[in-house]
Design an enzyme around this catalytic site. Structure first.
Site, PDB file in Angstrom:
ATOM      1  CB  CYS A   1      13.919 -21.676   2.800  1.00 46.95           C
ATOM      2  SG  CYS A   1      14.170 -22.932   4.079  1.00 46.95           S
TER       3      CYS A   1
ATOM      4  CG  HIS B   1      18.064 -21.863  -1.755  1.00 43.68           C
ATOM      5  ND1 HIS B   1      17.492 -21.030  -0.816  1.00 43.68           N
ATOM      6  CD2 HIS B   1      17.836 -23.132  -1.311  1.00 43.68           C
ATOM      7  CE1 HIS B   1      16.931 -21.749   0.134  1.00 43.68           C
ATOM      8  NE2 HIS B   1      17.135 -23.027  -0.131  1.00 43.68           N
TER       9      HIS B   1
ATOM     10  CD  GLU C   1      20.538 -22.029  -6.357  1.00 48.75           C
ATOM     11  OE1 GLU C   1      20.238 -20.819  -6.416  1.00 48.75           O
ATOM     12  OE2 GLU C   1      20.853 -22.601  -5.294  1.00 48.75           O
TER      13      GLU C   1
ATOM     14  CE  LYS D   1      20.003 -20.004   2.190  1.00 50.36           C
ATOM     15  NZ  LYS D   1      19.804 -19.264   0.923  1.00 50.36           N
TER      16      LYS D   1
ATOM     17  CG  HIS E   1      18.970 -22.019   5.121  1.00 46.17           C
ATOM     18  ND1 HIS E   1      18.253 -20.893   4.761  1.00 46.17           N
ATOM     19  CD2 HIS E   1      18.371 -23.065   4.478  1.00 46.17           C
ATOM     20  CE1 HIS E   1      17.273 -21.240   3.949  1.00 46.17           C
ATOM     21  NE2 HIS E   1      17.326 -22.541   3.768  1.00 46.17           N
TER      22      HIS E   1
ATOM     23  CG  PHE F   1      11.913 -28.208   3.566  1.00 47.78           C
ATOM     24  CD1 PHE F   1      12.988 -28.404   2.726  1.00 47.78           C
ATOM     25  CD2 PHE F   1      12.103 -28.423   4.929  1.00 47.78           C
ATOM     26  CE1 PHE F   1      14.225 -28.812   3.207  1.00 47.78           C
ATOM     27  CE2 PHE F   1      13.333 -28.833   5.426  1.00 47.78           C
ATOM     28  CZ  PHE F   1      14.395 -29.016   4.575  1.00 47.78           C
TER      29      PHE F   1
END
Length: 417
Positions: free
Chosen positions: A165, A305, A316, A337, A342, A403
């Site tokens: 991502c 994010h 975060e 998002k 996403h 990831f």
């Protein structure tokens, strides 16, 4: 050597809430959700039956039907978004040195639908390996950048970044570095993804990453909300034209903003879960500020994010407090998002575009779908919940985490001659 300044001169977007930059921006500031029941396949037996699909998109309106058949959807999206960005930049390729204009693209997965279809066709056959001759060139993650470069004859640096991502943010940082080091005059950069497929939905469901709020898809992506239960899968593309400042000025280009810096880091913790204390997220923002030569107090906003996962949003938020201290409470923080879902490898590109437009228009898009505070997230932080806020934005950071523990952050700032 003296580093060159890099500016943004073109934007393109194909998203679940708008098929052009203008439509995308209007969707953002109006708090539009792109989530809806899946139409690409029968999702009856899936845990999650909804996604943020691109809507009202006919590829033949943009690409010759014969050529489009040679492209996976992720590559089609890339070509369409990049064409909007190139046109927006006002390039006259007859007068430019195309040896010094490149394409650096990002995609976390690439042609997943093509891979899925070919394997299913083989499994349903008689065991004889009869694959489409375009199977490999449609599937590979680098081919989108190849199509873009061939469309315009761009012979500069050309490659694809793959960091889950964080892919398109890494692509933008690479493009920024190539230009400021004098290795290119301009680069078309960004990312695309088209993972709303049987394999994509099934795979993310199997790892319990997706929201299963099938009764109300439009509120399923709810970053920082106590009742968030996973992210909503999205698709689409974002494209930016990055250009060396003097090159842009020489051709009279309009300038949206300046790229101030980029940061990268790794969690070195877990294949999918973030570091619980947000260590990698903290480091990537610190690295980005250092690269830009700015202090935390210089920043006005952070596009998180913010995927709407139970662990990620907490980590975060902790990282933002660690980096910005008391100044964190003056920031406008948001997660777009909540509206787009996403977009995986394309997330960084469309979220950087949102950050740029917040500077251009003086409006911060909201984080929609907030209903209940999470006791693990500081309620004094301004997450721009549920409604856009007007603010003179001069410096905005955009975070993307992938990831594997890949973290990337890009900083954009108001252009000053």
């Amino acid at each position: 050597m003296e580093l060159k300044r890099v500016v943004v001169t073109g934007l393109g977007a194909l998203t679940p809430i708008g098929n052009t930059v203008q439509e995308y921006w209007e969707g953002l500031i109006n708090g539009k959700s792109g989530a809806a029941p899946i139409t690409y396949f029968d999702a009856t037996n899936f845990k999650t039956k909804f996604a943020c699909e691109v809507k009202n998109f006919k590829v033949e309106d943009f690409i010759d039907r014969k050529e489009a058949r040679k492209m996976d959807r992720y590559a089609q999206y890339a070509v369409v978004a990049s064409d909007e960005a190139v046109k927006d930049a006002g390039f006259d390729f007859e007068t430019l040195d195309k040896d010094r204009i490149g394409v650096i693209w990002g995609s976390g997965i690439g042609g997943l639908e093509t891979f899925q279809e070919e394997v299913i066709n083989w499994a349903n056959g008689n065991g004889t390996p009869k694959f489409n001759p375009f199977f490999i060139p449609k599937m590979i993650a680098d081919i989108a950048g190849g199509h873009i470069s061939m469309k315009y004859g761009l012979r500069g640096p050309n490659f694809t970044t793959v960091s889950a991502c964080a892919s398109s943010t890494n692509a933008m940082i690479d493009a920024f570095n190539y230009i400021r080091l004098g290795m290119a005059d301009a680069i078309v950069t960004g990312g695309s993804e088209a993972a709303v497929t049987i394999a994509g939905m099934g795979g993310f469901n199997a790892m319990h990453a997706l929201s299963t709020r099938n009764d109300d898809p439009t509120t399923a992506s709810r970053p920082m909300d106590k009742d968030r239960d996973g992210f909503v899968l999205g698709e689409g593309a974002g494209a930016l034209v990055l250009e060396e400042l003097e090159h842009a000025k020489a051709r009279g280009a309009k300038i949206y903003c300046e790229i101030g810096g980029g940061g990268m880091s790794a969690d070195a913790h877990h294949i999918t879960a973030p570091h619980p204390e947000g260590l990698g997220a903290r480091n990537v923002m610190i690295n980005c500020l250092r690269d830009a030569g700015l202090k935390p107090t210089d920043v006005d906003g952070v596009n998180m994010h913010g995927t709407s996962t139970p662990l990620g949003d907490i980590a975060e938020s902790k990282a933002i407090l660690d980096v910005f201290g008391e100044h964190a409470y003056t920031l406008n923080i948001n997660s777009t998002k909540s509206m787009t879902g996403h977009l995986l490898g394309a997330a960084g590109a469309i979220e950087t575009i949102a950050s740029i437009l917040s500077i251009v228009h003086g409006i911060v898009p909201p984080t929609i779908n907030h209903f209940t505070d999470d006791d693990n997230i500081d309620p004094k932080l301004n997450f721009t919940f549920n409604a856009a806020q007007k603010r003179d934005m001069k410096v905005v950071m955009s975070n993307t985490f992938g990831f594997g523990g890949h973290n990337a952050c890009v900083l954009v700032k108001k252009f000053e001659a």
